[in-house]
Design a protein around this motif. Structure first.
Motif, short mmCIF file in Angstrom:
data_model
loop_
_atom_site.label_atom_id
_atom_site.label_comp_id
_atom_site.label_asym_id
_atom_site.label_seq_id
_atom_site.Cartn_x
_atom_site.Cartn_y
_atom_site.Cartn_z
N LEU A 60 80.79 130.41 28.28
CA LEU A 60 81.21 130.65 26.91
C LEU A 60 82.73 130.72 26.80
CD1 LEU A 60 78.55 133.36 26.01
CD2 LEU A 60 78.62 131.00 25.17
N PHE A 61 83.20 130.35 25.60
CA PHE A 61 84.63 130.31 25.28
C PHE A 61 84.83 130.87 23.88
CE2 PHE A 61 83.51 126.91 28.18
CZ PHE A 61 84.44 127.05 29.20
N PRO A 62 86.06 131.23 23.51
CA PRO A 62 86.27 131.78 22.17
C PRO A 62 85.73 130.91 21.04
CG PRO A 62 88.22 132.14 23.51
CD PRO A 62 87.30 131.29 24.33
N SER A 63 85.85 129.60 21.17
CA SER A 63 85.38 128.72 20.10
C SER A 63 83.87 128.83 19.89
CB SER A 63 85.75 127.27 20.41
OG SER A 63 85.17 126.86 21.65
N ASP A 64 83.12 129.23 20.93
CA ASP A 64 81.68 129.40 20.77
C ASP A 64 81.34 130.55 19.85
OD1 ASP A 64 80.86 127.29 22.53
OD2 ASP A 64 81.40 128.57 24.23
N TYR A 65 82.30 131.46 19.67
CA TYR A 65 82.11 132.62 18.81
C TYR A 65 82.77 132.44 17.44
CZ TYR A 65 80.23 135.36 22.70
OH TYR A 65 79.45 135.83 23.72
N SER A 66 83.14 131.23 17.10
CA SER A 66 83.81 131.03 15.81
C SER A 66 82.85 131.21 14.64
CB SER A 66 84.46 129.65 15.74
OG SER A 66 83.50 128.62 15.90
N SER A 67 81.56 131.10 14.89
CA SER A 67 80.57 131.37 13.84
C SER A 67 79.25 131.77 14.49
CB SER A 67 80.36 130.14 12.95
OG SER A 67 79.65 129.12 13.65
N PHE A 340 88.02 133.41 28.41
CA PHE A 340 88.40 133.98 27.13
C PHE A 340 89.92 134.15 27.12
CE2 PHE A 340 83.96 134.88 27.51
CZ PHE A 340 83.49 134.66 26.23
N TRP A 341 90.58 133.11 26.58
CA TRP A 341 92.04 133.04 26.59
C TRP A 341 92.53 133.07 28.04
CZ3 TRP A 341 89.33 136.06 23.01
CH2 TRP A 341 89.33 135.52 21.70
N ASP A 342 93.35 134.03 28.44
CA ASP A 342 93.83 134.05 29.82
C ASP A 342 92.92 134.85 30.74
OD1 ASP A 342 94.51 136.38 28.46
OD2 ASP A 342 96.27 136.77 29.73
N GLN A 343 91.79 135.32 30.25
CA GLN A 343 90.86 136.11 31.06
C GLN A 343 89.66 135.27 31.45
OE1 GLN A 343 89.82 140.37 30.23
NE2 GLN A 343 87.76 139.56 30.02
N GLY A 344 89.60 134.92 32.71
CA GLY A 344 88.42 134.24 33.21
C GLY A 344 87.33 135.25 33.55
N VAL A 345 86.13 134.78 33.72
CA VAL A 345 85.02 135.64 34.13
C VAL A 345 84.30 134.97 35.29
CG1 VAL A 345 84.71 136.82 31.95
CG2 VAL A 345 83.57 134.65 32.29
N ALA A 346 83.70 135.79 36.14
CA ALA A 346 83.13 135.28 37.39
C ALA A 346 81.79 135.94 37.66
CB ALA A 346 84.09 135.55 38.54
N GLY A 347 81.17 135.51 38.74
CA GLY A 347 79.92 136.13 39.16
C GLY A 347 78.85 135.09 39.46
N HIS A 348 78.03 135.36 40.46
CA HIS A 348 76.91 134.50 40.82
C HIS A 348 75.63 135.33 40.66
CE1 HIS A 348 79.30 131.15 42.46
NE2 HIS A 348 80.15 132.12 42.82
N SER A 349 74.81 134.92 39.73
CA SER A 349 73.59 135.66 39.44
C SER A 349 72.63 135.60 40.63
CB SER A 349 72.92 135.10 38.19
OG SER A 349 73.80 135.18 37.09
#
Length: 383
Positions: A60-67, A340-349
Motif C-alpha cells: 500500500l501507498f498513500p495514493s491507495d488511501y486517496s478515497s 508511506f512517503w519516506d517511511q517504508g514498511v517491512a516484514g515477512h508473514s
C-alpha cells in the motif's frame, strides 16, 4: 486615509480567508492505477470443511488511501484473486496487517498531501488543509506527543465510519470473517453495530467483522504499543483479551508486539482460543534484517526467551510470536508492505500449526513487471 487603509486591509484579509476556505474545500481526485497483483507464498495443508486462515499482506501507498472507493477496490482485487485460487469459502478467516486502518486519515486530502516527500511534510499539509479539525484535535489531545496525537485524532469520526464501510463491506461482499488489521482511534466502541470514536485517549485497536459485515463484539485494544508510539497511543494493558466464536473456531486477536508475551497466551489458553490472528507492522523497509533492539520500555520484555545470540528483527518475531506455549491449533502473523512517503514498511508473514512455524516459500520468479522483494502476498493455512 487611515480609514481607507483599514478598509483595504480588512478587504484583503477577507479575500485571503475566503480563498483559503475555498482551497481547503477542494480535494484531490487521483487517476493512478495501483498494482493489484499478489503472490501466493504460503499454502499449507489440504482444503477441507473446517475452513482456513488467510493472511493478506498488501502493498500500500498513500495514493491507495486517496478515497474509500480506491482502497476498497485494491483490497477487493486481492480477495478476488484469492477466490480464484480457491482460498475463499464460508469458513474463511481473512487477516489484514496492523495499521491498515490507521492510514485512513489520508482519505480525501489535497494533492500536495499525497505529493509530499516526507511523512512530516504530509502531516503538515494535513493540518494546514483541515484547520478547524486540527485546532479542535489539539485542544482534546491526551498524549505526551500532542502533535502526533492531534494528527491521528482530527479525523477520528470519519475514520471510524470509513473503517467500517471498507472492511465491513469487504466481509459482507466476500462472505468471510475479516480481522481488519488495526486502527488508531480515541476510545473506540461499537454501539448498535456501528464503530464509533470517543473523546478519550488514543488506542490501537482491531475489530473483527462477521460474514454479514457487522462487527463481532467490541474492539480489541493493543495491550503494549511499540516504544515509538507510546507518546501518543495509550497502552490497553488492563483491556480484556477477547475470544470470538467464528464458523472456523474460537478466534483471538493479538495486535503486534502483544503476540510476544507468554502471559497473553496463558490467558487465551484459559479462554479456549483455537485460532490466533496477529496483525503486525514493522516500520522501515530494511528493519526486518537489522538487529532487534527489544522493547526496553516494557519490563516484561526483560523476561522474553531470546536465546544466547543477538537476533534480527525478523528472527525475534519468528521466535516470540505465536509461541508453542499456546494451545491454539493454528495462528497467522500478517505484516504490511509498501511505502508511506519516506517511511517504508517491512516484514515477512508466517503461520503456525501445532506450535510449528511455517515460513514463506522461496519465490524463484516475480510476476512480470513486479519488482523483486516487492508486491502483495497471500498466506494461507488450511485448518
Amino acid at each position: 486615509m487611515r480609514k481607507v487603509l483599514g478598509s483595504l486591509t480588512a478587504t484583503v484579509l477577507v479575500i485571503l480567508l475566503v480563498s483559503y476556505g475555498l482551497w481547503t474545500s477542494k480535494r484531490h481526485v487521483g487517476h493512478y492505477l495501483a498494482d493489484l497483483r499478489i503472490q501466493l507464498v504460503i499454502n499449507d495443508g489440504q482444503p477441507g470443511e473446517r475452513g482456513n486462515l488467510l493472511g493478506i499482506q498488501p502493498e500500500l501507498f498513500p495514493s491507495d488511501y486517496s478515497s474509500v472507493k480506491r482502497l476498497h477496490r485494491k483490497l477487493a482485487a486481492y480477495l478476488e484473486q484469492a477466490r480464484e485460487h480457491g482460498l475463499i469459502n464460508d469458513k474463511t478467516i481473512v487477516v489484514l496487517p496492523e495499521h491498515v486502518g490507521t492510514w485512513l486519515f489520508a482519505i480525501n486530502e489535497k494533492s500536495q498531501f499525497y505529493q509530499a516527500t516526507t511523512l512530516e511534510e504530509a502531516l503538515n499539509w494535513l493540518a494546514f488543509s483541515n484547520p478547524l479539525l486540527f485546532v479542535d484535535a489539539m485542544f482534546h489531545a491526551r498524549g505526551r506527543d500532542r502533535l502526533q496525537d492531534a494528527h491521528l485524532r482530527m479525523k477520528a469520526n470519519s475514520m471510524a465510519q470509513d473503517y467500517q464501510d471498507v472492511f465491513g463491506g469487504l466481509a459482507r461482499e466476500f462472505g468471510i470473517t475479516l480481522v481488519a488489521g488495526s486502527i488508531v482511534l480515541p476510545s473506540p466502541q461499537v454501539n448498535n453495530g456501528q464503530l464509533q470514536a470517543g473523546h478519550g485517549a488514543l488506542y490501537n485497536s482491531s475489530l473483527v467483522f462477521g460474514r454479514d459485515g457487522v462487527p463481532l463484539g467490541q474492539p480489541q485494544r493493543q495491550l503494549f504499543p511499540s516504544g515509538y508510539q507510546r507518546g501518543y497511543i495509550r497502552p490497553g494493558k488492563d483491556a480484556p483479551l477477547r475470544v470470538i466464536d467464528t464458523p472456523a473456531g474460537r478466534l483471538a486477536v493479538l495486535i503486534g508486539s502483544d503476540s510476544w508475551y507468554p502471559d497473553n497466551y496463558a490467558r487465551l489458553n484459559d479462554s479456549s482460543a483455537e485460532l490466533i490472528a496477529v496483525p503486525a507492522f514493522v516500520a522501515g523497509s530494511s528493519s526486518w534484517s537489522r538487529p532487534w533492539h527489544g522493547e526496553k520500555h516494557n519490563p516484561r520484555a526483560a523476561h522474553l526467551d531470546l536465546g544466547p545470540k543477538p537476533l534480527t528483527e525478523g528472527e525475534a518475531w519468528r521466535r516470540l510470536a505465536l509461541t508453542p506455549a499456546s494451545t491454539a491449533k493454528a495462528g497467522i502473523s500478517v505484516f504490511m508492505r509498501g511505502q508511506f512517503w519516506d517511511q517504508g514498511v517491512a516484514g515477512h508473514s508466517f503461520a503456525t500449526r501445532g506450535g510449528q512455524s511455517i515460513a514463506e516459500q522461496s519465490i524463484t520468479a516475480a510476476p512480470k513487471g513486479a519488482r523483486p522483494g516487492h508486491g502483495a502476498r497471500l498466506i494461507n493455512l488450511w485448518l
